[in-house]
Write a protein that holds these residues in place. Structure first.
Motif, PDB file in Angstrom:
ATOM      1  N   GLY A 131       1.225   4.067  -2.989  1.00  0.00           N
ATOM      2  CA  GLY A 131       1.043   5.487  -2.712  1.00  0.00           C
ATOM      3  C   GLY A 131       2.217   6.319  -3.180  1.00  0.00           C
ATOM      4  O   GLY A 131       2.039   7.395  -3.769  1.00  0.00           O
ATOM      5  N   ASP A 137      -1.889  12.066   3.887  1.00  0.00           N
ATOM      6  CA  ASP A 137      -3.176  11.786   4.548  1.00  0.00           C
ATOM      7  C   ASP A 137      -3.584  10.323   4.402  1.00  0.00           C
ATOM      8  O   ASP A 137      -4.132   9.731   5.326  1.00  0.00           O
ATOM      9  CB  ASP A 137      -4.278  12.675   3.967  1.00  0.00           C
ATOM     10  N   THR A 138      -3.314   9.742   3.242  1.00  0.00           N
ATOM     11  CA  THR A 138      -3.740   8.379   2.940  1.00  0.00           C
ATOM     12  C   THR A 138      -2.816   7.319   3.520  1.00  0.00           C
ATOM     13  O   THR A 138      -3.270   6.242   3.900  1.00  0.00           O
ATOM     14  CB  THR A 138      -3.815   8.189   1.409  1.00  0.00           C
ATOM     15  N   CYS A 139      -1.518   7.618   3.586  1.00  0.00           N
ATOM     16  CA  CYS A 139      -0.550   6.569   3.940  1.00  0.00           C
ATOM     17  C   CYS A 139       0.156   6.748   5.276  1.00  0.00           C
ATOM     18  O   CYS A 139       0.826   5.817   5.736  1.00  0.00           O
ATOM     19  CB  CYS A 139       0.498   6.463   2.831  1.00  0.00           C
ATOM     20  N   HIS A 161      -0.713   6.569   8.229  1.00  0.00           N
ATOM     21  CA  HIS A 161      -1.064   5.587   9.260  1.00  0.00           C
ATOM     22  C   HIS A 161      -0.213   4.318   9.149  1.00  0.00           C
ATOM     23  O   HIS A 161      -0.148   3.525  10.081  1.00  0.00           O
ATOM     24  CB  HIS A 161      -2.553   5.222   9.161  1.00  0.00           C
ATOM     25  N   GLN A 195       0.837  -1.200   0.000  1.00  0.00           N
ATOM     26  CA  GLN A 195       0.000   0.000   0.000  1.00  0.00           C
ATOM     27  C   GLN A 195       0.875   1.254   0.000  1.00  0.00           C
ATOM     28  O   GLN A 195       0.589   2.209  -0.720  1.00  0.00           O
ATOM     29  CB  GLN A 195      -0.926  -0.004   1.214  1.00  0.00           C
ATOM     30  N   ALA A 233      -2.185  14.532  -0.142  1.00  0.00           N
ATOM     31  CA  ALA A 233      -3.112  13.394  -0.171  1.00  0.00           C
ATOM     32  C   ALA A 233      -2.371  12.096   0.162  1.00  0.00           C
ATOM     33  O   ALA A 233      -2.907  11.231   0.877  1.00  0.00           O
ATOM     34  CB  ALA A 233      -3.786  13.289  -1.537  1.00  0.00           C
ATOM     35  N   PHE A 234      -1.137  11.952  -0.341  1.00  0.00           N
ATOM     36  CA  PHE A 234      -0.319  10.779  -0.026  1.00  0.00           C
ATOM     37  C   PHE A 234      -0.101  10.688   1.485  1.00  0.00           C
ATOM     38  O   PHE A 234      -0.266   9.621   2.086  1.00  0.00           O
ATOM     39  CB  PHE A 234       1.022  10.843  -0.765  1.00  0.00           C
TER      40      PHE A 234
END
Length: 135
Positions: free
Chosen positions: A59, A118-120, A122, A55, A115-116
């Protein structure tokens, strides 16, 4: 197989055709002196999770479409000889090439980069960045 690395010249096209090389194998020594390299190392929260690793890799690869990114390389820890000077604690890294610091700043501020994160974000427990220019 190691990629063929050649300097740009009038014979480069012929060399590439003859050796089935690609344009990404070309290195222009003068252009490289102007590049800014942005290298990022990621430590995953779940270092044994192939799903998390993939994942994150996916990303990172999405960042290649940002206009100021000249080249993007995504790497995984290599299985090389263990030595005291080699850090083997990280799981994924990215190496981005920019024409200059302005391009790197535009990348940092780009909505896709945000966005990367925010998305990754975690997925990782630690991030370490090295920025460098040709000496």
């Amino acid at each position: 197989m190691k990629p063929n690395i050649v300097r740009k010249s009038s014979g480069a096209k012929a060399y590439l055709s003859k050796n089935n090389a690609t344009a990404t194998n070309l290195i222009d020594a003068d252009a490289n002196k102007k590049l800014l390299l942005h290298q990022v190392f990621f430590w995953l929260k779940n270092p044994d999770s192939i799903e998390d690793r993939e994942q994150l890799v996916k990303g990172i690869r999405c960042l290649a479409v940002i206009e100021t990114v000249c080249r993007l390389h995504v790497g995984l820890l290599a299985s090389t000889e263990k030595r005291d000077v080699v850090d083997t604690s990280w799981q994924v890294n990215e190496l981005l090439f920019f024409k200059d610091a302005k391009g790197q700043k535009e990348y940092q501020d780009h909505p896709l980069h945000h966005a990367f994160i925010d998305t990754c974000s975690h997925l990782w427990s630690r991030v370490l960045v090295y920025d460098a220019v040709e000496a």
